[in-house]
Design an enzyme around this catalytic site. Structure first.
Site, short mmCIF file in Angstrom:
data_model
loop_
_atom_site.label_atom_id
_atom_site.label_comp_id
_atom_site.label_asym_id
_atom_site.label_seq_id
_atom_site.Cartn_x
_atom_site.Cartn_y
_atom_site.Cartn_z
N ASP A 181 3.52 9.63 -1.30
CA ASP A 181 2.32 8.92 -0.89
C ASP A 181 2.04 7.80 -1.89
O ASP A 181 2.07 8.04 -3.10
CB ASP A 181 1.11 9.87 -0.86
CG ASP A 181 0.27 9.71 0.39
OD1 ASP A 181 0.29 8.62 0.98
OD2 ASP A 181 -0.42 10.67 0.76
N HIS A 228 0.81 -1.22 0.00
CA HIS A 228 0.00 0.00 0.00
C HIS A 228 0.84 1.27 0.00
O HIS A 228 0.29 2.36 -0.17
CB HIS A 228 -0.93 0.00 1.22
CG HIS A 228 -2.03 -1.02 1.12
ND1 HIS A 228 -3.32 -0.72 0.76
CD2 HIS A 228 -2.01 -2.36 1.33
CE1 HIS A 228 -4.05 -1.81 0.76
NE2 HIS A 228 -3.27 -2.83 1.10
#
Length: 468
Positions: free
Chosen positions: A369, A155
């Site tokens: 991110d 992730h």
């Protein structure tokens, strides 16, 4: 499903009865809709030290708790996962720390997760392992249960091999991941970084996204695929939330409480050094100083939910951010008009939907991110086709959502200031054009499509044989 955390926090009373409530966090939010009603189990940690319990059912899911001691939480989770891997995988924004004792705890805990999954899985079952805390689980699980179909999803970003190569246990991590049949990443660049690491650090051969795994005798045993599967949100749920009359009333109430500013800007982040919160606040403060924005007409609401408060880098970040907010409010605030409204809390989805509806400009300025689901939540909440998304080009979301947002390099403070001003003064026609484009993407590519795509590729892969 195997993840560091269960989707609930639970406690056990003196009679052995379980009391639980849904736990916060982006991973849980993304995966819970996938598991609801599925014929499966979720293996994860309870969130509390030393808490042991048999598997139990909550929210239509069979939950299998993995017990971690306080020492293991400190070394495996706060230490190796969040003070070694997290900063290393996020471009060394904060320097990683390497301790052999942390690595030993990481390996020990990963084995416990693998054993719990192996005990639950039916013959030939599909097991989906998640995230950087459990990168050794695929190979451990493969060794325990070679009959299983194993997927792994990362992730967070996967770093370039030049950074990843700093890790003393780099080869063990790569081999651990190669226990999976399919390894998913947020961006194509992350998948490419992993394949390069395989080429540099192992004897396995690669061809495009396919890694050919060989045994000690050089015999081919399996093919592993590494590819991008950008994650998303339950878009329909957020869209429906934002259409509720009570949520829309709350949005109007929020603006009234702020003094009905002409321009409400919003930042929503975990209090994490990767999120670019300091850069955003610095740019906003300079705009006030330059007179390009003023507190009578504009305000910034910054939601910074608590995160990893036992890790030193996060404690320092909180002190720095709160000091910066205090200085700007002291210098530019007026009676009835605060420059920045800083909220160190987590909020339920209904309140978040109201905040998104109230905000004219959404500021997502991450330094690095994997995806950033807040950007997608904002878009899903804006069924009125209004609002402007300012989005860091260093997020996975930037790859997917451009050209709808205004892209920004958060390291370029002057450039970010110009883009914030452009967002604040964008006319409604341009807002509508951009938001419609964003909503078409976010509403069609939701979390259900993401999980179906990943699991579809995983289950369609050829079965493992002793020699391919």
């Amino acid at each position: 499903m195997v993840a560091n955390r269960l989707p609930v926090d639970f406690t056990v009373d003196e009679n052995g009865d379980v009391d639980w409530q849904r736990s916060p966090g982006g991973l849980v939010t993304a995966l819970e809709p996938v598991m609801r009603g599925a014929d499966g189990a979720w293996v994860g940690w309870s969130g509390a030290p030393g808490l042991e319990h048999e598997p139990f059912t909550a929210d239509e899911m069979l939950l299998v708790p993995v017990t971690l001691s306080a020492d293991e939480i400190e070394r495996y989770y706060e230490g190796f996962s969040n003070d070694t891997l997290w900063p290393l995988y996020h471009d060394v924004i904060s320097p990683p720390t390497y301790h052999r004792q942390w690595w030993d705890a990481y390996r020990k805990v990963n084995l416990r997760f693998a054993e719990a999954a192996a005990a639950q899985a039916a013959p030939g079952a599909v097991v989906w392992v998640h995230d950087y805390q459990l990168q050794l689980v695929p190979k451990m699980l493969r060794d325990l249960r070679p009959d299983l179909r194993i997927g792994f999803f990362d992730h967070i970003p996967f770093p370039p091999v030049e950074l990843f190569g700093q890790l003393p246990w780099r080869s063990q991590i790569v081999e651990g991941l190669l226990g999976a049949d399919l390894i998913g990443f947020q961006r194509g660049g992350d998948a490419s970084n992993f394949v390069r690491a395989v080429r540099r650090l192992t004897k396995h051969t690669t061809r495009g996204p396919i890694v050919t795994v060989t045994d000690d005798d050089g015999q081919i045993t399996r093919h592993v695929r590494a590819a991008a599967f950008p994650i998303s949100i339950d878009s329909k749920h957020f869209d429906e939330l934002a259409r509720k009359p009570e949520v829309q009333e709350r949005a109007a109430e929020i603006r009234a409480d702020l003094g009905n500013p002409q321009i409400m800007m919003l930042g929503v982040d975990r209090l994490d050094y990767t999120k670019g919160i300091r850069h955003r606040i610095k740019a906003y403060g300079e705009l006030l100083q330059d007179g390009r924005l003023d507190v009578e007409h504009a305000t910034l609401v910054q939601v910074a939910s608590p995160s990893r408060e036992n890790v030193g880098a996060y404690q320092e970040l909180r002190e720095h951010v709160e000091g910066l907010v205090g200085r700007i409010n002291g210098e530019f605030g007026e009676l009835g008009h605060s420059a920045i409204h800083y909220l160190h809390h987590s909020y339920p989805p209904e309140e978040m939907a109201a905040l998104y509806l109230a905000a004219d400009v959404m500021l997502v300025t991450s330094l690095r991110d994997g995806m950033n689901l807040v950007a997608k939540e904002y878009v899903a909440a804006r069924s009125d086709d209004q609002g402007v998304l300012v989005l860091s080009e260093f997020t996975g979301a930037a790859d997917e959502l451009a050209p709808g947002p205004l892209l920004v390099n958060p390291h370029d403070i002057d450039g970010m200031k110009d883009i914030i001003v452009a967002a604040a003064h964008m006319d409604h026609r341009e807002q509508r054009r951009r938001m419609r484009r964003l909503r078409r993407k976010v509403m069609s590519d939701d979390v259900a499509k993401w999980s179906e795509t990943f699991l579809g590729v995983l289950t369609a892969m050829p079965p493992r044989t002793s020699h391919v």
